[in-house]
Design a protein around this motif. Structure first.
Motif, mmCIF file in Angstrom:
data_model
loop_
_atom_site.group_PDB
_atom_site.id
_atom_site.type_symbol
_atom_site.label_atom_id
_atom_site.label_comp_id
_atom_site.label_asym_id
_atom_site.label_seq_id
_atom_site.Cartn_x
_atom_site.Cartn_y
_atom_site.Cartn_z
ATOM 1 N N ALA A 32 0.795 -1.224 0.000
ATOM 2 C CA ALA A 32 0.000 0.000 0.000
ATOM 3 C C ALA A 32 0.826 1.272 0.000
ATOM 4 C CB ALA A 32 -0.929 0.003 1.207
ATOM 5 N N GLY A 33 2.101 1.187 -0.118
ATOM 6 C CA GLY A 33 2.880 2.418 -0.201
ATOM 7 C C GLY A 33 3.915 2.493 0.880
ATOM 8 N N GLY A 34 3.669 3.322 1.885
ATOM 9 C CA GLY A 34 4.648 3.509 2.942
ATOM 10 C C GLY A 34 5.707 4.494 2.479
ATOM 11 N N ALA A 35 6.909 4.344 2.981
ATOM 12 C CA ALA A 35 7.991 5.282 2.692
ATOM 13 C C ALA A 35 8.373 5.305 1.222
ATOM 14 C CB ALA A 35 9.213 4.925 3.540
ATOM 15 N N GLY A 36 8.247 4.157 0.534
ATOM 16 C CA GLY A 36 8.678 4.080 -0.860
ATOM 17 C C GLY A 36 7.618 4.490 -1.865
ATOM 18 N N GLY A 37 6.419 4.907 -1.417
ATOM 19 C CA GLY A 37 5.348 5.226 -2.348
ATOM 20 C C GLY A 37 4.714 3.950 -2.867
ATOM 21 N N ASN A 38 3.678 4.079 -3.667
ATOM 22 C CA ASN A 38 2.996 2.902 -4.200
ATOM 23 C C ASN A 38 3.711 2.447 -5.459
ATOM 24 O OD1 ASN A 38 1.278 0.899 -4.895
ATOM 25 N ND2 ASN A 38 -0.575 2.137 -4.801
ATOM 26 N N TRP A 39 4.713 1.606 -5.298
ATOM 27 C CA TRP A 39 5.552 1.147 -6.413
ATOM 28 C C TRP A 39 4.749 0.366 -7.440
ATOM 29 C CZ3 TRP A 39 5.937 -3.945 -7.681
ATOM 30 C CH2 TRP A 39 5.475 -4.863 -6.726
ATOM 31 N N MET A 40 3.706 -0.339 -6.989
ATOM 32 C CA MET A 40 2.949 -1.177 -7.904
ATOM 33 C C MET A 40 2.189 -0.329 -8.923
ATOM 34 S SD MET A 40 0.361 -4.272 -7.020
ATOM 35 C CE MET A 40 -1.059 -3.304 -6.627
ATOM 36 N N ALA A 41 1.611 0.766 -8.486
ATOM 37 C CA ALA A 41 0.825 1.617 -9.387
ATOM 38 C C ALA A 41 1.680 2.221 -10.494
ATOM 39 C CB ALA A 41 0.136 2.715 -8.596
ATOM 40 N N THR A 42 2.980 2.311 -10.271
ATOM 41 C CA THR A 42 3.860 2.890 -11.285
ATOM 42 C C THR A 42 4.629 1.840 -12.074
ATOM 43 O OG1 THR A 42 5.640 3.156 -9.674
ATOM 44 C CG2 THR A 42 4.144 5.030 -9.976
ATOM 45 N N HIS A 43 4.433 0.566 -11.750
ATOM 46 C CA HIS A 43 5.120 -0.502 -12.480
ATOM 47 C C HIS A 43 4.591 -0.538 -13.914
ATOM 48 C CE1 HIS A 43 6.553 -4.465 -13.651
ATOM 49 N NE2 HIS A 43 7.355 -4.448 -12.596
ATOM 50 N N PRO A 44 5.472 -0.562 -14.918
ATOM 51 C CA PRO A 44 5.013 -0.501 -16.314
ATOM 52 C C PRO A 44 4.044 -1.620 -16.704
ATOM 53 C CG PRO A 44 7.428 -0.492 -16.193
ATOM 54 C CD PRO A 44 6.918 -0.608 -14.809
ATOM 55 N N THR A 45 4.276 -2.829 -16.238
ATOM 56 C CA THR A 45 3.386 -3.937 -16.590
ATOM 57 C C THR A 45 2.026 -3.758 -15.932
ATOM 58 O OG1 THR A 45 5.248 -5.432 -16.858
ATOM 59 C CG2 THR A 45 3.097 -6.445 -16.547
ATOM 60 N N PHE A 46 2.005 -3.290 -14.682
ATOM 61 C CA PHE A 46 0.730 -3.065 -14.002
ATOM 62 C C PHE A 46 -0.061 -1.971 -14.710
ATOM 63 C CE2 PHE A 46 -1.996 -1.234 -10.676
ATOM 64 C CZ PHE A 46 -2.692 -2.370 -10.304
ATOM 65 N N THR A 47 0.591 -0.898 -15.113
ATOM 66 C CA THR A 47 -0.124 0.176 -15.815
ATOM 67 C C THR A 47 -0.644 -0.309 -17.167
ATOM 68 O OG1 THR A 47 1.963 1.086 -16.641
ATOM 69 C CG2 THR A 47 1.077 2.055 -14.630
ATOM 70 N N GLU A 48 0.116 -1.185 -17.849
ATOM 71 C CA GLU A 48 -0.373 -1.765 -19.111
ATOM 72 C C GLU A 48 -1.607 -2.632 -18.853
ATOM 73 O OE1 GLU A 48 2.711 -3.932 -21.144
ATOM 74 O OE2 GLU A 48 4.044 -2.199 -21.147
ATOM 75 N N MET A 49 -1.568 -3.433 -17.789
ATOM 76 C CA MET A 49 -2.718 -4.273 -17.451
ATOM 77 C C MET A 49 -3.940 -3.412 -17.125
ATOM 78 S SD MET A 49 -1.217 -7.339 -15.118
ATOM 79 C CE MET A 49 -0.059 -8.544 -15.722
ATOM 80 N N MET A 50 -3.719 -2.308 -16.421
ATOM 81 C CA MET A 50 -4.815 -1.408 -16.066
ATOM 82 C C MET A 50 -5.447 -0.772 -17.300
ATOM 83 S SD MET A 50 -5.414 -1.468 -12.802
ATOM 84 C CE MET A 50 -6.287 0.017 -12.400
ATOM 85 N N ALA A 62 -4.731 -9.582 -9.239
ATOM 86 C CA ALA A 62 -4.378 -11.007 -9.204
ATOM 87 C C ALA A 62 -3.443 -11.352 -10.359
ATOM 88 C CB ALA A 62 -5.635 -11.864 -9.261
ATOM 89 N N ALA A 63 -3.720 -10.817 -11.538
ATOM 90 C CA ALA A 63 -2.869 -11.084 -12.705
ATOM 91 C C ALA A 63 -1.463 -10.542 -12.480
ATOM 92 C CB ALA A 63 -3.480 -10.455 -13.962
ATOM 93 N N PHE A 64 -1.358 -9.382 -11.865
ATOM 94 C CA PHE A 64 -0.041 -8.796 -11.619
ATOM 95 C C PHE A 64 0.740 -9.610 -10.583
ATOM 96 C CE2 PHE A 64 2.837 -5.599 -9.688
ATOM 97 C CZ PHE A 64 3.604 -5.338 -10.809
#
Length: 185
Positions: A32-50, A62-64
């Motif tokens: 969910a984020g924390g100190a490093g920010g939400n890394w998943m939301a900025t992952h290129p593959t996740f954004t392509e899936m979205m 689930a796919a990610f």
């Protein structure tokens, strides 16, 4: 249906109680984020899936998770995501080893119920064309729990004759010969 080599403990098969992203579960740098920010939301593959025409964000999540498990946790090759809009699913095509043929993974959140009709529809529309016309359709359901645990179930259309045992003692076993005789009738 039989489970296929899922992780024994923990999330996506990564050691040390980490999430699929390799960060400490429940720690400051978790999903969910924390100190490093939400890394998943900025992952290129996740954004392509979205950006695919899939309305269920839980299915994309689930796919990610399965994508990360196959690529990072299990070292599979050529892991690609494919949107199947008519099924509202993101499927993954991947090779366990470089020389293997492509396999279809169908990520499903654990809370989704699947009927026999739905599974048949998934197998027909998501499976890849077979090189051998006699080979049954096959997909692997990747069931994803909210803690990123993934359990794999290989599904085939019809019966698949098991490979003979590796142990030569079992080949000479009378019971094995009886079973084998029944299978090939």
């Amino acid at each position: 249906m039989e489970p296929v080599a899922g992780p024994a403990e923990g999330g996506c098969g990564l050691a040390g109680g980490t999430s699929a992203g390799g960060r400490e579960a429940g720690g400051q740098g978790g999903w969910a984020g924390g100190a490093g920010g939400n890394w998943m939301a900025t992952h290129p593959t996740f954004t392509e899936m979205m950006s695919l025409d899939i309305s269920d964000s839980a299915q994309i999540y689930a796919a990610f998770v399965v994508y990360l498990d196959l690529l990072e946790g299990r070292n599979w090759h050529e892991v690609k995501h494919v949107g199947v809009a008519e099924l509202q699913l993101v499927c993954l095509h991947a090779r366990e080893r470089e020389q293997d043929s492509l396999q279809v993974m169908v990520p499903v959140p654990v809370h989704i119920s699947l009927s026999h009709e739905r599974i048949r529809e998934i197998m027909k529309k998501a499976s890849l064309p077979q090189d051998d016309p006699d080979a049954p359709l096959s997909v692997t359901l990747a069931i994803v729990e909210s803690d990123s645990t993934v359990v794999y179930y290989k599904m085939t259309d019809g019966f698949v004759i098991p490979d003979p045992p590796d142990d030569t003692e079992d080949v000479d076993n009378k019971q094995w010969r009886k079973k084998r005789k029944k299978l090939f009738k």
